[in-house]
Design a protein around this motif. Structure first.
Motif, mmCIF file in Angstrom:
data_model
loop_
_atom_site.group_PDB
_atom_site.id
_atom_site.type_symbol
_atom_site.label_atom_id
_atom_site.label_comp_id
_atom_site.label_asym_id
_atom_site.label_seq_id
_atom_site.Cartn_x
_atom_site.Cartn_y
_atom_site.Cartn_z
ATOM 1 N N ILE A 628 0.817 -1.206 0.000
ATOM 2 C CA ILE A 628 0.000 0.000 0.000
ATOM 3 C C ILE A 628 0.851 1.256 0.000
ATOM 4 O O ILE A 628 0.504 2.267 -0.604
ATOM 5 N N LEU A 629 1.995 1.190 0.681
ATOM 6 C CA LEU A 629 2.811 2.395 0.877
ATOM 7 C C LEU A 629 3.120 3.134 -0.425
ATOM 8 O O LEU A 629 3.013 4.353 -0.455
ATOM 9 N N PRO A 630 3.491 2.433 -1.510
ATOM 10 C CA PRO A 630 3.770 3.170 -2.738
ATOM 11 C C PRO A 630 2.564 3.978 -3.215
ATOM 12 O O PRO A 630 2.731 5.083 -3.735
ATOM 13 N N SER A 631 1.353 3.445 -3.041
ATOM 14 C CA SER A 631 0.168 4.180 -3.483
ATOM 15 C C SER A 631 -0.023 5.429 -2.643
ATOM 16 O O SER A 631 -0.311 6.504 -3.165
ATOM 17 N N LEU A 632 0.151 5.309 -1.319
ATOM 18 C CA LEU A 632 0.044 6.476 -0.447
ATOM 19 C C LEU A 632 1.029 7.528 -0.897
ATOM 20 O O LEU A 632 0.728 8.715 -0.945
ATOM 21 N N ASP A 633 2.194 7.042 -1.260
ATOM 22 C CA ASP A 633 3.263 7.956 -1.619
ATOM 23 C C ASP A 633 2.993 8.691 -2.908
ATOM 24 O O ASP A 633 3.157 9.898 -2.994
ATOM 25 N N SER A 634 2.539 7.963 -3.926
ATOM 26 C CA SER A 634 2.359 8.621 -5.216
ATOM 27 C C SER A 634 1.116 9.493 -5.197
ATOM 28 O O SER A 634 0.843 10.208 -6.134
ATOM 29 N N PHE A 635 0.357 9.432 -4.121
ATOM 30 C CA PHE A 635 -0.824 10.265 -4.027
ATOM 31 C C PHE A 635 -0.519 11.602 -3.371
ATOM 32 O O PHE A 635 -1.412 12.308 -2.934
ATOM 33 N N THR A 636 0.741 11.951 -3.234
ATOM 34 C CA THR A 636 1.064 13.307 -2.786
ATOM 35 C C THR A 636 0.805 14.212 -3.969
ATOM 36 O O THR A 636 1.548 14.217 -4.929
ATOM 37 N N ALA A 637 -0.286 14.946 -3.892
ATOM 38 C CA ALA A 637 -0.809 15.436 -5.152
ATOM 39 C C ALA A 637 -1.008 16.924 -5.177
ATOM 40 O O ALA A 637 -1.098 17.587 -4.158
ATOM 41 N N VAL A 638 -1.085 17.391 -6.406
ATOM 42 C CA VAL A 638 -1.492 18.767 -6.634
ATOM 43 C C VAL A 638 -2.861 19.027 -6.067
ATOM 44 O O VAL A 638 -3.175 20.125 -5.627
ATOM 45 N N THR A 639 -3.694 17.987 -6.086
ATOM 46 C CA THR A 639 -5.081 18.180 -5.680
ATOM 47 C C THR A 639 -5.257 18.039 -4.180
ATOM 48 O O THR A 639 -6.359 17.855 -3.707
ATOM 49 N N ARG A 640 -4.188 18.121 -3.449
ATOM 50 C CA ARG A 640 -4.256 17.816 -2.022
ATOM 51 C C ARG A 640 -5.394 18.534 -1.287
ATOM 52 O O ARG A 640 -6.069 17.918 -0.489
ATOM 53 N N PRO A 641 -5.623 19.805 -1.583
ATOM 54 C CA PRO A 641 -6.684 20.465 -0.823
ATOM 55 C C PRO A 641 -8.045 19.786 -1.003
ATOM 56 O O PRO A 641 -8.860 19.789 -0.090
ATOM 57 N N VAL A 642 -8.281 19.208 -2.168
ATOM 58 C CA VAL A 642 -9.577 18.581 -2.401
ATOM 59 C C VAL A 642 -9.588 17.153 -1.894
ATOM 60 O O VAL A 642 -10.468 16.736 -1.164
ATOM 61 N N GLY A 643 -8.579 16.411 -2.325
ATOM 62 C CA GLY A 643 -8.611 14.975 -2.077
ATOM 63 C C GLY A 643 -8.390 14.615 -0.628
ATOM 64 O O GLY A 643 -7.745 15.327 0.125
ATOM 65 N N ARG A 644 -8.953 13.486 -0.242
ATOM 66 C CA ARG A 644 -8.716 12.979 1.097
ATOM 67 C C ARG A 644 -8.023 11.640 0.992
ATOM 68 O O ARG A 644 -8.281 10.856 0.102
ATOM 69 N N LYS A 645 -7.123 11.408 1.912
ATOM 70 C CA LYS A 645 -6.404 10.139 1.908
ATOM 71 C C LYS A 645 -6.656 9.422 3.216
ATOM 72 O O LYS A 645 -6.483 9.979 4.289
ATOM 73 N N LYS A 646 -7.078 8.185 3.078
ATOM 74 C CA LYS A 646 -7.374 7.416 4.281
ATOM 75 C C LYS A 646 -6.709 6.059 4.190
ATOM 76 O O LYS A 646 -6.601 5.488 3.099
ATOM 77 N N LEU A 647 -6.274 5.600 5.315
ATOM 78 C CA LEU A 647 -5.726 4.251 5.375
ATOM 79 C C LEU A 647 -6.427 3.485 6.471
ATOM 80 O O LEU A 647 -6.504 3.953 7.608
ATOM 81 N N TYR A 648 -6.979 2.343 6.123
ATOM 82 C CA TYR A 648 -7.501 1.422 7.127
ATOM 83 C C TYR A 648 -6.542 0.259 7.213
ATOM 84 O O TYR A 648 -6.274 -0.399 6.209
ATOM 85 N N TRP A 649 -6.032 0.043 8.385
ATOM 86 C CA TRP A 649 -4.998 -0.984 8.512
ATOM 87 C C TRP A 649 -5.386 -1.924 9.645
ATOM 88 O O TRP A 649 -5.403 -1.521 10.808
ATOM 89 N N GLY A 650 -5.701 -3.121 9.269
ATOM 90 C CA GLY A 650 -6.046 -4.115 10.283
ATOM 91 C C GLY A 650 -4.859 -5.013 10.555
ATOM 92 O O GLY A 650 -4.222 -5.484 9.617
ATOM 93 N N LEU A 651 -4.528 -5.194 11.830
ATOM 94 C CA LEU A 651 -3.435 -6.106 12.153
ATOM 95 C C LEU A 651 -3.596 -6.695 13.539
ATOM 96 O O LEU A 651 -4.498 -6.324 14.288
ATOM 97 N N ARG A 652 -2.699 -7.626 13.846
ATOM 98 C CA ARG A 652 -2.895 -8.354 15.088
ATOM 99 C C ARG A 652 -2.283 -7.648 16.295
ATOM 100 O O ARG A 652 -2.835 -7.648 17.365
ATOM 101 N N THR A 653 -1.082 -7.061 16.111
ATOM 102 C CA THR A 653 -0.449 -6.376 17.248
ATOM 103 C C THR A 653 0.078 -5.026 16.796
ATOM 104 O O THR A 653 0.235 -4.766 15.605
ATOM 105 N N MET A 654 0.375 -4.174 17.779
ATOM 106 C CA MET A 654 0.861 -2.832 17.465
ATOM 107 C C MET A 654 2.318 -2.813 17.023
ATOM 108 O O MET A 654 2.773 -1.820 16.457
ATOM 109 N N SER A 655 3.051 -3.891 17.300
ATOM 110 C CA SER A 655 4.495 -3.793 17.048
ATOM 111 C C SER A 655 4.809 -3.490 15.584
ATOM 112 O O SER A 655 5.727 -2.731 15.283
ATOM 113 N N LEU A 656 4.028 -4.072 14.664
ATOM 114 C CA LEU A 656 4.293 -3.806 13.248
ATOM 115 C C LEU A 656 4.045 -2.334 12.915
ATOM 116 O O LEU A 656 4.792 -1.724 12.151
#
Ligand SMILES: Cc1cc2nc3c(=O)[nH]c(=O)nc-3n(C[C@H](O)[C@H](O)[C@H](O)COP(=O)(O)OP(=O)(O)OC[C@H]3O[C@@H](n4cnc5c(N)ncnc54)[C@H](O)[C@@H]3O)c2cc1C
Ligand SMILES: *[C@@H]1O[C@H](CO)[C@@H](O)[C@H](O)[C@H]1NC(C)=O
Ligand SMILES: *[C@@H]1O[C@H](CO)[C@@H](O)[C@H](O)[C@H]1NC(C)=O
Ligand SMILES: *[C@@H]1O[C@H](CO)[C@@H](O)[C@H](O)[C@H]1NC(C)=O
Length: 748
Positions: A628-656
């Motif tokens: 997912i990280l590359p997608s988050l990264d390439s979405f640093t955009a000109v349209t930032r004021p309009v667009g919203r970026k959200k990440l839902y991350w499900g995992l078993r423990t906090m260590s990761l």
């Protein structure tokens, strides 16, 4: 010439162990009708093959070499000859070339039947293919006695007495229509069927290449976004049947998505059509059945071969179609399996029909004779290997390494088996081998490209940092990569040094000291950006270096820059690594890579924001965050004021989470809601998200279109696929829901 004769020629050649030096039926390289001329000119071949009367031969000429056995009635006419002479139906080439009646009969036939063929062509035919050049067993090279024009000149009056293939030829005969015409028609139709076979094979092969490209190009047309969303929701994204795509159905096979199913359906239909139609049938001497069987059987043999290059192409890591289309590797692997299945089905049809013909003695196949021929065995070896490969692919998830090794060995056996199957029967004349050459070239290209990538990636050292029981982080200083890479651990997998595994590059690190003390580096690829670096790192804007700029930034990067991977322990090598005492010197690792999207302009670079699709929702499961990280990264955009970026991350423990944030340069808290730069991050630790509720709330309230990227367990990917295509079929309060779905696969 009917099949009986053809088969007899071939059979007698085989029986005499003949391989080289006989008349060439064909000329050129490629496929019949496309580069290869088979039995050309046909009128000349018809003359040559229909003139088969008993000849008065010297015993010396008869002894010189194998007779030209044409399969005409056995048993010569009982005619007394002088001492040292015999009258025989099975004359030898040497006898034929010494027999003036024979030569003149053939020459006159050429002259009268090939009126529209140039003299030069006929001369050449006479010299290379002429009656006397069946140099059957290669013992004795024939020296041509007379040229075509000379023989023709020796005929004083136009012959009137007709040829009778049961009467001694002691005159120059005119070949009557009753003898010539059936021969000519059979030959012409035989050749025409072979040309059709080759053409249909090319249709399969070329459309298997062109269709994916054409379909991918369609997306450059200015479709309205709402149409595309609806179209994808109904026709492309959902599984063809049921709700599973990424998770195998009953653990057996992968259900294609509707888009994939369309292509599969196209392949199946075109195969049925191409095998059922375009058969020319002319049966002067053969029963209808055997001729039709023979046609269908030959066609399926060729179509089976035509699938081979596609099977190899679709399977490759370095598949040129991956660079020319926006289809994913997993789509091509699915196509690989379907093309292989069709290839096998054609081969099965081909061999069942031939088996039936041999058992029923049709089309001049005799079971007792043919089934012990080497060409027959080779065909069996090839088809058995193919069947085992197809069956074993069901187990690939369970015993991946065993599957892979056997897959390669069997693929070699298929190619070799097919090669000898056709070469022993048809030599190189029919060009069937061309399919095998293309397949081999595709394979060699893939392997060579892997080697180049290995050399480029080089041998590095990997440093391992445990995260918790399930995950660890792997740092490979000095490696330059993006997208995903394949890793070889030669010291760990001692018995299988070729073993390698794909991993997604999660980020870049700067490792100036020995202990991994990563610090997020952001380099934008131009020298003046270098100065801004520190400023931006504290700014924590672009969470992660984009693949392109990272490669481009190489000259300016600090010493010890490298890639970071996050790895989940599975049962194989991924669980062996942490058990190794790696120590401060690291573990030798060979990096094959990098495989990143964006090799050509035709490919979708990582999802990027557009005016129609300014928003991004990423859904990651566990270690799927790396995809997912590359997608988050390439979405640093000109349209930032309009667009919203959200990440839902499900995992078993906090260590990761802490470990990934450590790499990205954010400080870890325990809260479930956090921000990475301009990304809203929502974590779910130890329990599943209610994805339907979340996505519904987000997608229906969003301004503008949304790109949804998911990378995680197959079940998660399937859920998201189902929910997103369900939602995007309907309008929300804000009008149509505009969605683009991207599923990053972490398995195949
Ligand atoms: C494009 C891509 C990116 C990936 N990125 C990551 C990542 O960043 N982090 C991560 O932890 N995992 C990632 N994976 C998954 C990772 O490749 C497997 O977990 C790893 O190969 C398992 O190795 P093992 O020997 O422990 O496998 P096993 O425990 O023996 O098998 C576990 C599963 O992995 C599959 N598998 C095994 N070897 C391979 C192989 N060479 N190629 C494909 N599948 C294989 C098997 O079919 C099986 O389903 C990625 C996979 C792909 C295809
Ligand atoms: C074959 O040719 C020889 C030599 O010319 C001749 O003696 C013999 O009679 C011929 N045989 C026949 C059946 O014509
Ligand atoms: C060929 O010769 C045989 C016997 O000599 C005769 O029976 C037959 O009719 C002849 N065929 C033709 C087409 O003349
Ligand atoms: C040719 O051979 C036949 C016997 O098969 C004989 O009757 C005939 O006379 C011969 N003709 C010539 C021209 O020698």
């Amino acid at each position: 010439m009917d099949f009986r004769r053809l088969a007899f020629i071939v059979a007698s050649l085989l029986l005499h162990g003949v391989q080289a030096g006989i008349t060439s039926y064909s000329d050129g390289f490629g496929f019949v009708g496309y580069g290869i001329q088979l039995y050309q000119p046909e009128c000349a071949w018809a003359c040559l093959l229909c003139i088969a009367p008993p000849l008065n031969c010297t015993t010396e000429d008869m002894a010189s070499m194998a007779p030209v056995k044409m399969g005409v009635a056995e048993g010569s006419p009982k005619l007394s000859s002088g001492d040292g002479w015999e009258v025989t139906l099975n004359s030898t080439p040497r006898c034929q070339q010494n027999n003036d009646f024979f030569l003149q009969t053939v020459a006159y036939c050429l002259k009268s039947r090939c009126a529209d063929v140039t003299l030069r062509t006929l001369d050449k035919f006479w010299d290379t293919d002429g009656p006397f050049s069946y140099n059957g067993d290669g013992r004795d090279q024939l020296v041509r006695r007379q040229g075509y024009t000379k023989v023709l000149g020796a005929i004083r009056d136009a012959p009137t007495q007709p040829l009778n293939n049961t009467v001694l030829l002691n005159y120059t005969a005119a070949v009557p229509d009753e003898i010539y015409q059936p021969e000519y028609n059979t030959l012409r139709i035989y050749v025409s069927n072979e040309v059709t076979n080759a053409r249909y094979g090319l249709v399969i092969f070329l459309s298997g290449i062109m269709m994916p490209i054409a379909f991918s190009l369609l997306r450059f047309l200015p479709w309205p976004a709402s149409w595309v969303t609806r179209f994808n929701a109904y026709v492309v994204d959902p599984p063809a049947f049921g709700s599973q795509h990424s998770t195998p159905v009953w653990g057996l096979g992968i259900m294609p998505t509707r888009g994939q199913a369309l292509f599969v359906a196209y392949l199946c239909l075109i195969n049925i059509f191409l095998n059922a139609f375009g058969h020319e049938i002319f049966t002067p001497n053969l029963t209808h059945d055997s001729h039709f069987y023979n046609n269908v059987s030959n066609r399926s043999g060729v179509l089976s071969f035509a699938h081979l290059p596609l099977v190899f192409l679709y399977a490759g890591r370095n598949n040129t179609l991956l660079w020319l289309t926006n289809w994913s590797r997993s789509t091509f692997l699915l196509m690989h399996r379907w093309a292989a299945l069709l290839c096998l089905l054609h081969a099965v049809l081909h061999s069942l029909l031939h088996l039936h013909m041999a058992v029923a003695n049709l089309g001049n196949l005799v079971y007792a004779v043919d089934s012990v021929q080497p060409y027959w065995y080779c065909g069996i070896i090839a088809i058995l290997s193919m069947s085992i490969m197809v069956l074993a692919s069901i187990l690939r998830q369970k015993m991946y390494e065993l599957f892979l090794a056997s897959h390669i060995a069997l693929a070699v056996m298929v190619i070799v088996g097919c090669y000898y199957h056709v070469t022993l029967k048809y030599r190189l004349d029919w060009g069937f081998q061309t399919w095998l050459y293309i397949s081999t070239a595709v394979w060699v290209f893939d392997r060579a490209a892997r080697l180049v990538r290995c050399v480029r990636g080089g041998i590095k050292r990997a440093f391992l940092t445990p995260i918790d029981d399930d995950y660890y982080r792997l740092d490979i200083p000095g490696a330059i990569a993006s997208g995903h890479i394949y890793l070889y651990f030669p010291t760990v997998s001692l018995w299988r040094p070729w073993e390698n595994h794909p991993f997604s590059v999660a980020g870049v690190m700067d490792r100036s000291s020995h202990t991994p003390s990563p610090e997020h580096v952001l380099v934008e690829g131009s020298p003046d950006q270098e100065a801004k670096r520190t400023e931006q790192v504290s700014d924590n804007q672009g969470s992660h270096t984009s693949p392109k700029s990272e490669t481009a930034s190489r000259p300016y990067s600090p010493r010890g820059i490298g890639v970071v991977l996050f790895i989940r322990k599975r049962d194989g090598i991924t669980s062996l690594l942490p058990k190794r005492d790696i120590g401060p010197k690291g573990l030798p690792v060979m990096v094959e890579g990098s495989y990143s999207p964006g090799v050509t302009f035709l490919q979708d670079d990582h999802v990027s924001p557009t005016h129609e699709f300014p928003n991004l929702i990423c859904i990651a499961g566990g270690v799927g965050i790396t995809g997912i990280l590359p997608s988050l990264d390439s979405f640093t955009a000109v349209t930032r004021p309009v667009g919203r970026k959200k990440l839902y991350w499900g995992l078993r423990t906090m260590s990761l989470v802490h470990s990934v944030e450590n790499m990205l340069g954010y400080d870890g808290k325990e809260a479930l809601n956090r921000r990475w730069g301009d990304v809203d991050v929502t974590l779910s630790v130890g329990q599943r998200f209610d994805l339907r509720r979340q996505l519904e709330a987000d997608l229906c309230s969003q301004q503008g279109g949304t790109t949804v990227v998911v990378c995680g367990a197959p079940e998660m990917a399937d859920d998201v696929r189902r929910i997103v295509s369900g939602l995007s079929r309907h309008n929300s309060a804000n009008g149509p829901v505009l969605v683009k779905l991207v599923v990053e696969n972490c398995s195949w």
